[in-house]
Each structure stands twice: as C-alpha cells, then as structure tokens.
Design an enzyme around this catalytic site. Structure first.
Site, mmCIF file in Angstrom:
data_model
loop_
_atom_site.group_PDB
_atom_site.id
_atom_site.type_symbol
_atom_site.label_atom_id
_atom_site.label_comp_id
_atom_site.label_asym_id
_atom_site.label_seq_id
_atom_site.Cartn_x
_atom_site.Cartn_y
_atom_site.Cartn_z
ATOM 1 N N ASP A 185 45.016 -10.465 -27.649
ATOM 2 C CA ASP A 185 43.616 -10.062 -27.702
ATOM 3 C C ASP A 185 42.820 -10.732 -26.587
ATOM 4 O O ASP A 185 42.705 -11.952 -26.532
ATOM 5 C CB ASP A 185 43.068 -10.467 -29.074
ATOM 6 C CG ASP A 185 41.681 -9.919 -29.313
ATOM 7 O OD1 ASP A 185 41.593 -8.724 -29.620
ATOM 8 O OD2 ASP A 185 40.711 -10.669 -29.167
ATOM 9 N N THR A 235 38.347 -5.439 -24.922
ATOM 10 C CA THR A 235 37.967 -6.666 -24.223
ATOM 11 C C THR A 235 38.794 -6.865 -22.957
ATOM 12 O O THR A 235 38.260 -7.289 -21.933
ATOM 13 C CB THR A 235 38.138 -7.897 -25.130
ATOM 14 O OG1 THR A 235 39.467 -7.904 -25.648
ATOM 15 C CG2 THR A 235 37.157 -7.860 -26.271
ATOM 16 N N THR A 236 40.081 -6.546 -23.032
ATOM 17 C CA THR A 236 40.914 -6.699 -21.841
ATOM 18 C C THR A 236 40.469 -5.705 -20.783
ATOM 19 O O THR A 236 40.316 -6.046 -19.605
ATOM 20 C CB THR A 236 42.398 -6.469 -22.193
ATOM 21 O OG1 THR A 236 42.690 -7.156 -23.407
ATOM 22 C CG2 THR A 236 43.296 -6.982 -21.093
ATOM 23 N N ASP A 283 39.809 -5.549 -35.361
ATOM 24 C CA ASP A 283 39.613 -4.578 -34.276
ATOM 25 C C ASP A 283 39.655 -3.155 -34.810
ATOM 26 O O ASP A 283 38.829 -2.314 -34.456
ATOM 27 C CB ASP A 283 40.721 -4.711 -33.209
ATOM 28 C CG ASP A 283 40.451 -5.880 -32.262
ATOM 29 O OD1 ASP A 283 39.471 -6.615 -32.497
ATOM 30 O OD2 ASP A 283 41.222 -6.051 -31.306
HETATM 31 P P1 ADP Z 1 41.868 -3.853 -24.864
HETATM 32 O O1 ADP Z 1 41.606 -5.300 -25.113
HETATM 33 O O2 ADP Z 1 41.178 -3.370 -23.631
HETATM 34 O O3 ADP Z 1 41.621 -2.999 -26.050
HETATM 35 P P2 ADP Z 1 44.651 -3.290 -25.326
HETATM 36 O O4 ADP Z 1 45.786 -4.189 -25.004
HETATM 37 O O5 ADP Z 1 44.294 -3.103 -26.742
HETATM 38 O O6 ADP Z 1 43.408 -3.788 -24.491
HETATM 39 O O7 ADP Z 1 44.991 -1.880 -24.657
HETATM 40 C C1 ADP Z 1 44.109 -0.801 -24.743
HETATM 41 C C2 ADP Z 1 44.632 0.380 -23.969
HETATM 42 O O8 ADP Z 1 45.917 0.779 -24.453
HETATM 43 C C3 ADP Z 1 43.712 1.572 -24.139
HETATM 44 O O9 ADP Z 1 43.494 2.158 -22.886
HETATM 45 C C4 ADP Z 1 44.502 2.498 -25.055
HETATM 46 O O10 ADP Z 1 44.187 3.853 -24.866
HETATM 47 C C5 ADP Z 1 45.918 2.183 -24.668
HETATM 48 N N1 ADP Z 1 46.901 2.553 -25.690
HETATM 49 C C6 ADP Z 1 46.877 2.267 -27.006
HETATM 50 N N2 ADP Z 1 47.960 2.803 -27.636
HETATM 51 C C7 ADP Z 1 48.683 3.445 -26.713
HETATM 52 C C8 ADP Z 1 49.905 4.202 -26.712
HETATM 53 N N3 ADP Z 1 50.596 4.378 -27.830
HETATM 54 N N4 ADP Z 1 50.347 4.684 -25.536
HETATM 55 C C9 ADP Z 1 49.654 4.465 -24.404
HETATM 56 N N5 ADP Z 1 48.512 3.795 -24.324
HETATM 57 C C10 ADP Z 1 48.010 3.278 -25.457
HETATM 58 MG MG MG Z 2 42.586 -3.062 -27.896
#
Ligand code: ADP
Ligand code: MG
Length: 526
Positions: free
Chosen positions: A68, A101-102, A393
C-alpha cells in the site's frame, strides 16, 4: 538585485542567521526534484496486481509488510521537504478516496522528472505550471469520457472492490468472498444521502484465514469484560454508554482521615465501599444489562456490577462508544446521577467471544441504526494487517464508485486514454506550453509502462500495443495473467476503478509537482 537597491525600493531586507542554509535557482530546483522523484520511485515497483511488496522495519524492530503506497510512505520517515510533499500527495489521496496512492505518488514523481527536462531546455517554470494545469484539465475530460454510463450495479462494485484488492499481500486468498462481504456492507448502509461510510467498521483478528471473514450486524468492541463473573451472553440487552469514571473521587482519597483507632479505619473503608456500591446500584437500578464506560472502573465496582449480573467494559475508546451509542440508540451519559432508563439503547444480542489471547464483544442487532462491522480474519498477523488495509481500501473504493461519479476501466486503460486525449488536445495550444502539456502525457504513460514492467512485459512493446488497440477498439488495458500479462479489454475481465480515484490522482499529483517546480529558493534554518 543588491541589498541597497532592495532597501531603496522599500522591500524588506532579510538578514539571515549565519547557520541558515540557502540554495537557489537551478540547484534548489534540482535538489527538490531529485528528492521528489526518489520518493515516488520507491513505490513504483508496488504498482498493480503483480506489484511487489515492501518490508519496512522500524527503529524498534517492528515489521510491516505491505503493498500500500500510503502505508509505505508513512512508515518511511521521510525528511526532505520536497519529498515530504509527495508523501502528502499519497496521504491526501488516501483521505479523499482511499485508493490510488501509488498511482498518485508515481505520477507526481514523473511530472517532476518531466519538469526537470523542460527546465533543462529553458522552459520557464511558470510555463510548465500553466501547461501542466491545462493538461490536468484535459486529463479530467478524458476520465469523464471513459466513465461507464450505466448506473453502478453490484457487479461493478464487486469488480471495483476486487481490482483494489488484487496485488495486496493478502496471500493466496479467494478474494471472492471478501469482496461480496464488502459490497454487502456498503449496500446495507446506503441511504438517500449516499453511503454512510462511518456506519461500517473493520475489526481484524488472526484466524482460520480470509475466507472466514464475515459481516457482523453490529459493532465489535475490543475491550474485555471487567470481571470473570460477568455474564458473557445476553439477549435483548439494555445498553448504557457512560462517559464517566467509576472510582473513588480524588477529593476523598486526598482528604486526611484522622484515624486513631480501628473503628475509624473501618468506617473510612466502609464509606468508600458504600460510594462504590452506590455506583453499581445506580447502574443496575436503571435497568442496564451492558455498560460501556469510556473512563476507568474500579475493581470493586466491577465486582459489584458482576453481582448484579451487569456486563461492563471500561476504557472503551471514543469511536467505539459512539458507534455503540449510535447502533443501539443509547444516549451517552456524562454524569452517573443523571442515568435513567430513557438513556439506554438496545441490542438483540451481546456476546463475548474469545479469539486467541483476547476477547471481543459483539453487539448485534442494535435497535436504532444500521451499523455493520467487517470482521476480517487472516492466517497470520502480517496477513491480517494487510487484509485490514485491503478491506479498508475496498470499502472506500466501492463508496467512491457509488457516491462520486462512477467507474472507469482499470488496468491502465484510463491512463492510455488520458495520454491520448492530452496529446490530441495539445495541438491547439500555442507556444512552449505545448511542450509542457505533451510532457504531462509522457508522465501519464509511465503509469501504464510501470504496470507492464511489474507484470513482466516489455514496457515499450506493451505501450505500443496498448496505443494501437486503444486507437482501434477505444479501450485497452494490461490484463495480468499468471506470470505475465496481455493487452485486452479491462471490462471483459472486470477490472474497474472508481473515476474519483483517477481524478484525485491527477489533481493532487499536478498540485504537488507544480508547487515543487516553482520553488527556486530554499532557505532552511539549521
Ligand atoms: P494504487 O495504490 O495506485 O491503487 P495498486 O497497486 O493498487 O496501486 O494498483 C492499481 C492499478 O492496478 C490500477 O491501475 C488498477 O486498474 C490495476 N489493476 C487492478 N487489478 C488489475 C488486474 N487484475 N489486471 C490489471 N490491472 C489491474
Ligand atoms: Mg490500489
């Protein structure tokens, strides 16, 4: 400008302390930008479902394992002021929408990296700021354009919750049950005014694993019963929430007894005991079955309460007390003498159950308001902690999807659409601002590139394919499959993000990057 000139023009003249450190111009810019970039770089590898986790070890040896972004940046103890601004981007993102957040931190860092190149090419900071602002507006247009037009239904919510959870270090869990629980919780507290997010609590304990996660129809208190002899299972319970201390009043302890014989000592003890007894009687006489006390309760009072068959807790935290009052309909009482039957709330059941080392009190079926608790169970402590963050989240994103403007395709598809729309729109902008606008699009591209990298794909090939598929099909994301990924339609694989998460990321990253880029003088006291 010389100091003399400054004085003549009537501008204030600052005389800095000898110890003050000062960096100006390009040096100030580049040190700020480097610091900001470094921070955002540190979370880049965690982006997306195949993102890696980070293990953070504090001075005292505490270990946090997480994926996170906000948590990582919080734990990292960052000092540089510009770097701290990127941490704030992540924090704002977390507060406002609870996810992304990332994304926000990486975007902010990339905007800074692009700004550095523009500054090197002698584009003025003001021009960069103007260009970035225009580009952010174009980005918001693209997000609105990508938002799905149908009303958000349960399937969308499940998809949003699932997308926010994938990639969290929650182990090989079947996210299916979990997200169903999350969606059920949000739907249950949804009213005309939107989702009452405060009516959903989360409690996490180690246990059989995430699939044992359940939705409790009420509040779970983390306090333990004050006395072994208190009842631990009650039905149709009358509940009091007391914001008082039940102990001998200070004044009486301090008062000096003139004790010269045993009788007087007994009398003094008796006086105290009867005062404490009085507390227990007042509670019992009001018809209380369960008392949640925010202050301290003396052992003797607890044992009198136990004799009266009252279940009681002390040191109940304020949030918990508020939820219990809200759910049961109890009125919080600040003076014990004022307590009457009218102040009591009601719950269908109050059960105290043991979980490992400690006990939890379940207050279910409150008479007044719908309140639910997601009771998350992880296999180990670290998994449980991360599970709690993941569930938080997921609750936030489903709330955002319902309350704040719907959902957009995830997996990089919205990012590709944003970059494309910005580039298409920049042509109409004259002068060097156009360079800044295009640079913004390049920064957004890095989000899709990073998803590709973290999925084990070649980032350049992936980006090229994403663009051409977006061109032909109007939507293209990176669907992760096993150890790798491929370009496809995120909607077919139900990868959805709340539009609000993308909007907030664009806005807060732009704000931080433009603020940092405009600084050309850093004056720091030692
Ligand atoms: P953040 O802190 O920005 O939410 P995450 O590590 O949660 O970072 O990653 C979020 C990104 O991953 C988003 O762009 C989301 O659409 C993408 N994502 C989530 N699930 C999948 C999936 N199954 N396949 C591809 N991308 C995904
Ligand atoms: Mg996320």
């Amino acid at each position: 400008m010389s100091q003399q000139m400054r004085q003549r023009r009537g501008q204030p003249l600052f005389i800095l302390d000898e110890d003050t450190e000062r960096t100006r111009g390009k040096d100030a810019q580049s040190s700020n930008i480097t610091a900001g970039k470094a921070v955002s770089e540190s979370v880049r590898t965690t982006l997306g479902p195949r993102g890696m986790d980070k293990m953070l070890v504090s001075d005292s040896g505490d270990v946090v394992i997480t994926n996170d972004g906000a948590t990582i940046l919080q734990e990292m103890d960052i000092e540089h002021p510009a770097a701290q601004m990127i941490v704030e981007v992540a924090e704002t993102q977390e507060e406002e929408v609870g996810d992304g957040t990332t994304t926000a931190a990486v975007l902010a860092g990339q905007l800074l990296a692009q700004a550095e190149d523009l500054l090197d090419d002698d584009v003025h900071p003001t021009t960069i700021v103007e260009g970035y602002r225009r580009a952010a507006d174009f980005a918001l247009e693209a997000i609105a354009e990508q938002a799905l037009t149908d009303e958000v239904d349960d399937d969308d919510l499940v998809a949003v919750a699932e997308s926010s959870m994938t990639g969290k270090g929650t182990g090989d869990i079947d996210a299916g049950d979990l997200v169903e629980t999350v969606v059920e919780a949000v739907r249950q507290v949804e009213g005309d005014g939107g989702v009452d997010r405060d009516a959903i609590a989360i409690r996490a304990r180690t246990g059989p694993g995430a699939s044992a996660t359940e939705l409790v129809q009420g509040v779970i208190s983390e306090e333990e019963p004050l006395d072994e002899d208190m009842p631990r299972e009650l039905s149709d319970a009358d509940i009091a929430v007391l914001d008082v201390d039940l102990e001998v009043r200070e004044a009486e302890i301090d008062a000096e007894y003139d004790i010269s014989n045993v009788d007087q000592l007994d009398a003094a003890i008796e006086a105290e005991e009867s005062e404490l007894r009085g507390y227990a009687d007042t509670v019992a006489d009001a018809g209380v079955d369960v008392a949640f006390v925010t202050g301290d309760v003396e052992d003797l009072v607890a044992s009198y309460l136990a004799q009266e068959g009252v279940l009681a807790f002390d040191s109940v935290d304020d949030d918990e007390a508020r939820s219990i009052a809200r759910a049961s309909g109890a009125r919080t009482v600040g003076t014990l003498n004022d307590l009457s039957g009218d102040d009591l709330g009601e719950a269908e059941r109050v059960d105290v159950e043991r979980f490992g080392e400690d006990e939890l009190a379940f207050v279910e079926g409150g008479a007044a308001a719908e309140t639910v608790t997601v009771f998350a169970r992880g296999g180990t402590e670290h998994v449980t902690d991360e599970l709690e963050r993941a569930v938080t989240d997921a609750l936030d994103v489903t709330t955002a999807a319902l309350d704040a403007g719907g959902v957009v395709p995830g997996a990089g598809a919205t990012e590709i659409a944003i970059a494309d729309h910005i580039r298409a729109s920049s042509a109409s902008v004259e002068g060097r601002r156009q360079l800044a606008i295009d640079a913004f699009a390049d920064a957004v591209d890095v989000l899709a590139r990073t998803l590709a990298e973290n999925t084990g794909m070649d980032p350049i090939d992936a980006l090229v394919e994403l663009r051409s598929t977006h061109e032909s099909a109007g939507r293209a994301g990176l669907i992760s499959e096993g150890q790798t990924g491929q370009v496809g339609d995120p909607l077919e694989d139900s990868v959805l993000d709340p539009a609000a998460v993308k909007r907030e990321a664009v806005e807060s990253a732009t704000e931080a990057a433009t603020m940092i880029a405009r600084i050309d003088d850093v004056i720091s006291a030692q």
